[in-house]
Scaffold this motif. Structure first.
Motif, PDB file in Angstrom:
ATOM      1  N   ARG A 120      39.561  19.184  51.305  1.00 14.99           N
ATOM      2  CA  ARG A 120      39.990  20.190  50.345  1.00 14.99           C
ATOM      3  C   ARG A 120      40.496  19.464  49.104  1.00 14.99           C
ATOM      4  O   ARG A 120      41.128  18.399  49.209  1.00 14.99           O
ATOM      5  N   LEU A 121      40.226  20.042  47.953  1.00 18.10           N
ATOM      6  CA  LEU A 121      40.631  19.438  46.683  1.00 18.10           C
ATOM      7  C   LEU A 121      41.647  20.356  46.018  1.00 18.10           C
ATOM      8  O   LEU A 121      41.344  21.512  45.715  1.00 18.10           O
ATOM      9  N   LEU A 122      42.862  19.851  45.795  1.00 17.87           N
ATOM     10  CA  LEU A 122      43.970  20.641  45.263  1.00 17.87           C
ATOM     11  C   LEU A 122      44.372  20.118  43.894  1.00 17.87           C
ATOM     12  O   LEU A 122      44.391  18.899  43.662  1.00 17.87           O
ATOM     13  N   VAL A 123      44.703  21.035  42.999  1.00 19.60           N
ATOM     14  CA  VAL A 123      45.256  20.697  41.678  1.00 19.60           C
ATOM     15  C   VAL A 123      46.618  21.342  41.584  1.00 19.60           C
ATOM     16  O   VAL A 123      46.784  22.526  41.903  1.00 19.60           O
ATOM     17  N   MET A 124      47.604  20.594  41.098  1.00 22.90           N
ATOM     18  CA  MET A 124      48.983  21.107  41.035  1.00 22.90           C
ATOM     19  C   MET A 124      49.702  20.468  39.853  1.00 22.90           C
ATOM     20  O   MET A 124      49.181  19.542  39.202  1.00 22.90           O
ATOM     21  N   ASP A 125      50.903  20.964  39.579  1.00 26.64           N
ATOM     22  CA  ASP A 125      51.735  20.351  38.553  1.00 26.64           C
ATOM     23  C   ASP A 125      52.194  18.971  39.030  1.00 26.64           C
ATOM     24  O   ASP A 125      52.141  18.646  40.225  1.00 26.64           O
ATOM     25  N   ARG A 126      52.697  18.182  38.117  1.00 24.55           N
ATOM     26  CA  ARG A 126      53.124  16.824  38.475  1.00 24.55           C
ATOM     27  C   ARG A 126      54.301  16.808  39.435  1.00 24.55           C
ATOM     28  O   ARG A 126      54.542  15.800  40.114  1.00 24.55           O
ATOM     29  N   ASP A 127      55.044  17.906  39.487  1.00 28.43           N
ATOM     30  CA  ASP A 127      56.149  17.977  40.442  1.00 28.43           C
ATOM     31  C   ASP A 127      55.720  18.580  41.776  1.00 28.43           C
ATOM     32  O   ASP A 127      56.560  18.858  42.641  1.00 28.43           O
ATOM     33  N   GLY A 128      54.399  18.765  41.978  1.00 27.34           N
ATOM     34  CA  GLY A 128      53.894  19.281  43.233  1.00 27.34           C
ATOM     35  C   GLY A 128      53.897  20.787  43.352  1.00 27.34           C
ATOM     36  O   GLY A 128      53.474  21.330  44.390  1.00 27.34           O
ATOM     37  N   LYS A 129      54.315  21.494  42.314  1.00 29.63           N
ATOM     38  CA  LYS A 129      54.389  22.947  42.381  1.00 29.63           C
ATOM     39  C   LYS A 129      53.083  23.577  41.889  1.00 29.63           C
ATOM     40  O   LYS A 129      52.279  22.941  41.218  1.00 29.63           O
ATOM     41  N   ASN A 130      52.939  24.852  42.227  1.00 31.29           N
ATOM     42  CA  ASN A 130      51.782  25.664  41.803  1.00 31.29           C
ATOM     43  C   ASN A 130      50.445  25.050  42.206  1.00 31.29           C
ATOM     44  O   ASN A 130      49.541  24.905  41.376  1.00 31.29           O
ATOM     45  N   PRO A 131      50.267  24.682  43.487  1.00 28.11           N
ATOM     46  CA  PRO A 131      48.967  24.135  43.902  1.00 28.11           C
ATOM     47  C   PRO A 131      47.897  25.223  43.945  1.00 28.11           C
ATOM     48  O   PRO A 131      48.168  26.386  44.256  1.00 28.11           O
ATOM     49  N   ARG A 132      46.666  24.840  43.634  1.00 28.61           N
ATOM     50  CA  ARG A 132      45.527  25.743  43.759  1.00 28.61           C
ATOM     51  C   ARG A 132      44.327  24.905  44.198  1.00 28.61           C
ATOM     52  O   ARG A 132      44.249  23.709  43.892  1.00 28.61           O
ATOM     53  N   GLU A 133      43.420  25.543  44.888  1.00 25.89           N
ATOM     54  CA  GLU A 133      42.289  24.828  45.460  1.00 25.89           C
ATOM     55  C   GLU A 133      41.063  24.970  44.576  1.00 25.89           C
ATOM     56  O   GLU A 133      40.753  26.073  44.110  1.00 25.89           O
ATOM     57  N   LEU A 134      40.387  23.846  44.359  1.00 22.78           N
ATOM     58  CA  LEU A 134      39.148  23.854  43.598  1.00 22.78           C
ATOM     59  C   LEU A 134      37.970  24.106  44.537  1.00 22.78           C
ATOM     60  O   LEU A 134      37.948  23.621  45.680  1.00 22.78           O
ATOM     61  N   LYS A 135      36.989  24.818  44.047  1.00 19.70           N
ATOM     62  CA  LYS A 135      35.793  25.115  44.821  1.00 19.70           C
ATOM     63  C   LYS A 135      34.924  23.864  44.935  1.00 19.70           C
ATOM     64  O   LYS A 135      34.673  23.179  43.943  1.00 19.70           O
ATOM     65  N   LEU A 136      34.450  23.565  46.133  1.00 17.02           N
ATOM     66  CA  LEU A 136      33.576  22.425  46.364  1.00 17.02           C
ATOM     67  C   LEU A 136      32.121  22.894  46.450  1.00 17.02           C
ATOM     68  O   LEU A 136      31.849  24.086  46.634  1.00 17.02           O
ATOM     69  N   PRO A 137      31.175  21.960  46.336  1.00 20.18           N
ATOM     70  CA  PRO A 137      29.767  22.366  46.438  1.00 20.18           C
ATOM     71  C   PRO A 137      29.400  22.942  47.806  1.00 20.18           C
ATOM     72  O   PRO A 137      28.362  23.597  47.955  1.00 20.18           O
ATOM     73  N   GLY A 138      30.220  22.712  48.800  1.00 18.98           N
ATOM     74  CA  GLY A 138      29.948  23.212  50.148  1.00 18.98           C
ATOM     75  C   GLY A 138      31.018  22.716  51.093  1.00 18.98           C
ATOM     76  O   GLY A 138      32.091  22.274  50.688  1.00 18.98           O
ATOM     77  N   ASP A 139      30.724  22.807  52.405  1.00 18.72           N
ATOM     78  CA  ASP A 139      31.622  22.260  53.424  1.00 18.72           C
ATOM     79  C   ASP A 139      31.272  20.796  53.626  1.00 18.72           C
ATOM     80  O   ASP A 139      30.172  20.460  54.098  1.00 18.72           O
ATOM     81  N   GLY A 140      32.213  19.934  53.230  1.00 18.49           N
ATOM     82  CA  GLY A 140      31.910  18.511  53.324  1.00 18.49           C
ATOM     83  C   GLY A 140      33.123  17.662  53.014  1.00 18.49           C
ATOM     84  O   GLY A 140      34.277  18.109  53.129  1.00 18.49           O
ATOM     85  N   TYR A 141      32.853  16.446  52.566  1.00 17.65           N
ATOM     86  CA  TYR A 141      33.903  15.463  52.372  1.00 17.65           C
ATOM     87  C   TYR A 141      33.898  14.951  50.923  1.00 17.65           C
ATOM     88  O   TYR A 141      32.847  14.800  50.304  1.00 17.65           O
ATOM     89  N   VAL A 142      35.104  14.671  50.443  1.00 13.50           N
ATOM     90  CA  VAL A 142      35.307  14.243  49.063  1.00 13.50           C
ATOM     91  C   VAL A 142      35.895  12.836  49.063  1.00 13.50           C
ATOM     92  O   VAL A 142      36.804  12.525  49.853  1.00 13.50           O
ATOM     93  N   GLY A 143      35.422  11.992  48.158  1.00 10.91           N
ATOM     94  CA  GLY A 143      35.969  10.649  47.994  1.00 10.91           C
ATOM     95  C   GLY A 143      35.825  10.174  46.558  1.00 10.91           C
ATOM     96  O   GLY A 143      35.200  10.832  45.724  1.00 10.91           O
ATOM     97  N   ALA A 144      36.433   8.998  46.292  1.00 13.93           N
ATOM     98  CA  ALA A 144      36.332   8.351  44.970  1.00 13.93           C
ATOM     99  C   ALA A 144      36.736   9.302  43.840  1.00 13.93           C
ATOM    100  O   ALA A 144      36.006   9.462  42.853  1.00 13.93           O
ATOM    101  N   ILE A 145      37.906   9.917  43.975  1.00 12.87           N
ATOM    102  CA  ILE A 145      38.373  10.870  42.954  1.00 12.87           C
ATOM    103  C   ILE A 145      38.743  10.122  41.677  1.00 12.87           C
ATOM    104  O   ILE A 145      39.394   9.069  41.707  1.00 12.87           O
TER     105      ILE A 145
END
Length: 638
Positions: free
Chosen positions: A364-389
């Protein structure tokens, strides 16, 4: 008192009650005397009846006409008496009317005079308000009641006032017909002209003073916190007047740092092409600045101080939750900002954190504020694995390699390069080469842009700008991408033959990377920073086994200085520099033989340390538990 030509003349009439009373008495006496003279004159013209009147043409001795003459004289006497009474009554009435008219005229003149005096006093003077020595009490009276006089009035005066009441005081005219309106308007116009004249004089004086003193700085705009995070920050100086053309040679910055200059009108903009050092005072000078209209030359000078740096670190815990910490460079103020059972990787911008976490069904790929608040999930191309961010703050993009969970030799996507907006708008975009989704071996964002440099599994080096539709630019074959320097659009790549070159991404030209002095040998990784490179060199014995490792700082002129050295039992996993090149972060796995790997998608030893080095002095600042420092563009590669 006003000297206006329209001020009424001072009336020649008494103004006090005593004077008015004396005037009335004198007028009454004069009128009585005049009436007496009129009566005496009438008596002289028509003698009394008992004296008789005998015509001169008839002698008195005529007895025949005696009785008739007596009757005629008596009738004439009565007629004369009636005329005298009527004349006396008319004289008294005329005298009274004239007295009333004179009093009314005097009152009108007095009222007009007092009104004009009040207008002049109110318009020309602001007297101080006196303090009453004793309390003053004013009795309430109905509207229109006569004011109470402070002087006592005699009974005779009161009776006279009742018999001849004073006329009411005339009301002051209002509106556009008021007699003082032209005076007020003229006075207002004169005041306005005087104020404008003063402003013109002051403005002229200030303008002359400004011309005599030369230009000065009236405002400075700078974001010092952003200046230590990324390149391209600006300082804008605003002068108090338009400036003549500014040559970049007139501008200096201390301490020295690369910059560009753009100036127009009153503004001078200084843009730094690289990030600035932290906790440092920078001074900008614009020499020989002159106004657009001429005048003396001056030096415009301003200074600002950058804040201290802080970094994010990832600390994994095989028995608990993984945590991302924000800490200062001493490590004494570390604060956890986000935790999860399994954090694979993360990157940071000046405002956001992008975190890849592992779960049973995939990443899962999450974007949030620098203090860790307000996280939200980004849509991925499918069900799989993410690396090398990686992130492109200037382009507002996050990039990563993606592989489907269900993958076989004939189905599924493997290590395709995906970019998408940090805001979550739009769908993920997969990089294509020749119309096909490309599997990517290694890739990097070009700093301060939305361009992507990558090598596919066929060894083709390509560049694509995600902000335009220019397509893919082929740059030959390469084995790996070592790094891309900030502000120069230059990449350090290793060609298939092992040669390491500096590749200009703008025009495709390249030149060999110069060796260090002294020469520490072939570097396994090279990380550029403003002013030089960090080179990780592994020393090997004759059989090719590692006997030691070192991270060397190599300046642009080739001078090499070792920063961190470890023996054969330890391993250096990564070396990267702070945005300005002021500090180095070196990741070390101690006692590698007894340091087990975790079971994450990006496997690393369980015990990992990050050593912070001051590159100017070469001294270590602190060693912190954790890895993946936010200064680094990519995660460690082992």
């Amino acid at each position: 008192m006003s000297t206006d030509d329209e001020r009424p003349e001072v009336p020649a009439v008494p103004r006090t009650r005593a004077e008015m009373r004396a005037a009335r008495e004198a007028a009454e006496a004069a009128e009585a005397e005049r009436i007496d003279r009129a009566v005496a004159s009438a008596d002289h013209v028509a003698p009394p009846v008992d004296q008789g009147t005998q015509p001169a043409a008839q002698p008195a001795a005529q007895p025949a006409a005696g009785a008739e003459d007596a009757a005629v004289r008596e009738a004439a006497a009565r007629e004369t008496a009636a005329r005298e009474a009527a004349a006396r009554e008319a004289a008294v009435r005329e005298a009274g009317d004239r007295e009333v008219a004179e009093q009314e005229a005097a009152a009108r003149k007095m009222a007009a005079f007092e009104a004009a005096a009040r207008e002049d006093a109110e318009a020309t003077a602001l007297p101080p308000v006196p303090l009453a020595t004793e309390p003053v009490f004013v009795g309430a009276a109905p509207i229109g009641a006569a004011p109470i006089s402070a002087d006592p009035i005699s009974a005779a005066e009161a009776e006279a006032a009742e018999e001849f009441p004073a006329p009411p005081a005339p009301r002051a005219p209002v509106g556009r017909d008021a007699p003082h309106a032209p005076v007020s308007r003229r006075r207002f116009a004169l005041t306005l002209v005087a104020v404008l004249g003063v402003l013109v004089v002051v403005g002229t004086g200030l303008g002359i003073a400004s011309l005599l003193q030369g230009p000065r700085i009236s405002d400075v705009q700078v974001n010092a916190a952003q200046a230590i995070e990324s390149s391209g920050s600006r300082v804008i100086l605003t002068a108090n007047q338009a400036l003549a053309d500014i040559d970049p040679a007139q501008v200096t910055v201390e301490p020295a740092v690369p910059f560009t200059v753009d100036a127009s009108g009153r503004g001078v903009g200084v843009r730094f092409t690289v990030p600035l050092d932290d906790s440092t005072e920078y001074t900008i000078r614009v020499a020989d600045a002159v106004g657009a209209g001429g005048g003396p030359k001056t030096t415009l000078t301003t200074s600002f101080t950058t804040p201290p740096s802080n970094i994010f670190l990832l600390r994994r815990d095989v028995e608990g939750k993984d945590k991302i910490f924000l800490t200062d460079l001493s490590g004494e103020k570390a604060v956890p900002v986000f935790e999860h059972d399994k954090i694979n990787d993360f990157r940071a911008t000046s405002t956001k954190l992008v975190v890849a976490v592992e779960e049973d069904e995939g990443s899962r790929l999450l974007v949030m504020d620098r203090d860790g608040k307000n996280p939200r999930e980004l849509k991925l191309p499918g069900d799989g694995y993410v690396g090398a961010i990686q992130v492109s703050e200037r382009g507002g993009l996050v990039g990563y390699s993606y592989s489907d969970k269900e993958l076989s030799d004939t189905e599924g996507r493997a290590s395709v390069l995906v970019t998408q907006s940090l805001t979550g708008d739009g769908d993920p975009q997969i990089i294509e080469v020749a119309g096909a989704e490309a599997s990517v071996f290694v890739w990097q964002f070009v700093p301060d842009s939305a361009a992507v440099l990558f090598i596919d599994f066929d060894g083709a080096l390509s560049l694509v700008d995600r902000s335009t539709d220019t397509g893919v630019q082929a740059l030959g074959l390469a084995a790996t991408i070592q790094g891309i320097s900030r502000g120069t659009y230059t990449a350090i790549v290793e060609r298939l033959d092992g040669a390491v070159v500096e590749l200009n991404l703008a025009d495709g030209s390249e030149q060999p990377l110069a060796a260090s002095d002294p020469d520490y040998g072939i570097a396994s990784s090279i990380t550029p920073f403003p002013g030089g490179t960090l080179r990780h060199v592994v020393a090997r014995d004759d059989e090719g086994l590692p006997i030691g490792q070192v991270v060397v700082r190599v300046d642009d002129d080739g001078a090499a200085t070792p920063l961190v050295e470890v023996g054969s039992t330890d391993s250096i996993l990564q070396a990267c520099a702070s945005p300005s090149g002021q500090y180095a972060a070196v990741v070390v796995a101690p006692d590698l033989a007894n340091n087990a790997y975790d079971g994450m998608l990006l496997p690393l030893p369980e015990n990992v340390e990050t050593h912070l080095i001051d590159m100017a002095s070469g001294k270590e600042i602190v060693a912190l538990t954790g890895f993946d420092a936010s200064w680094c563009q990519t995660a460690p590669r082992f």
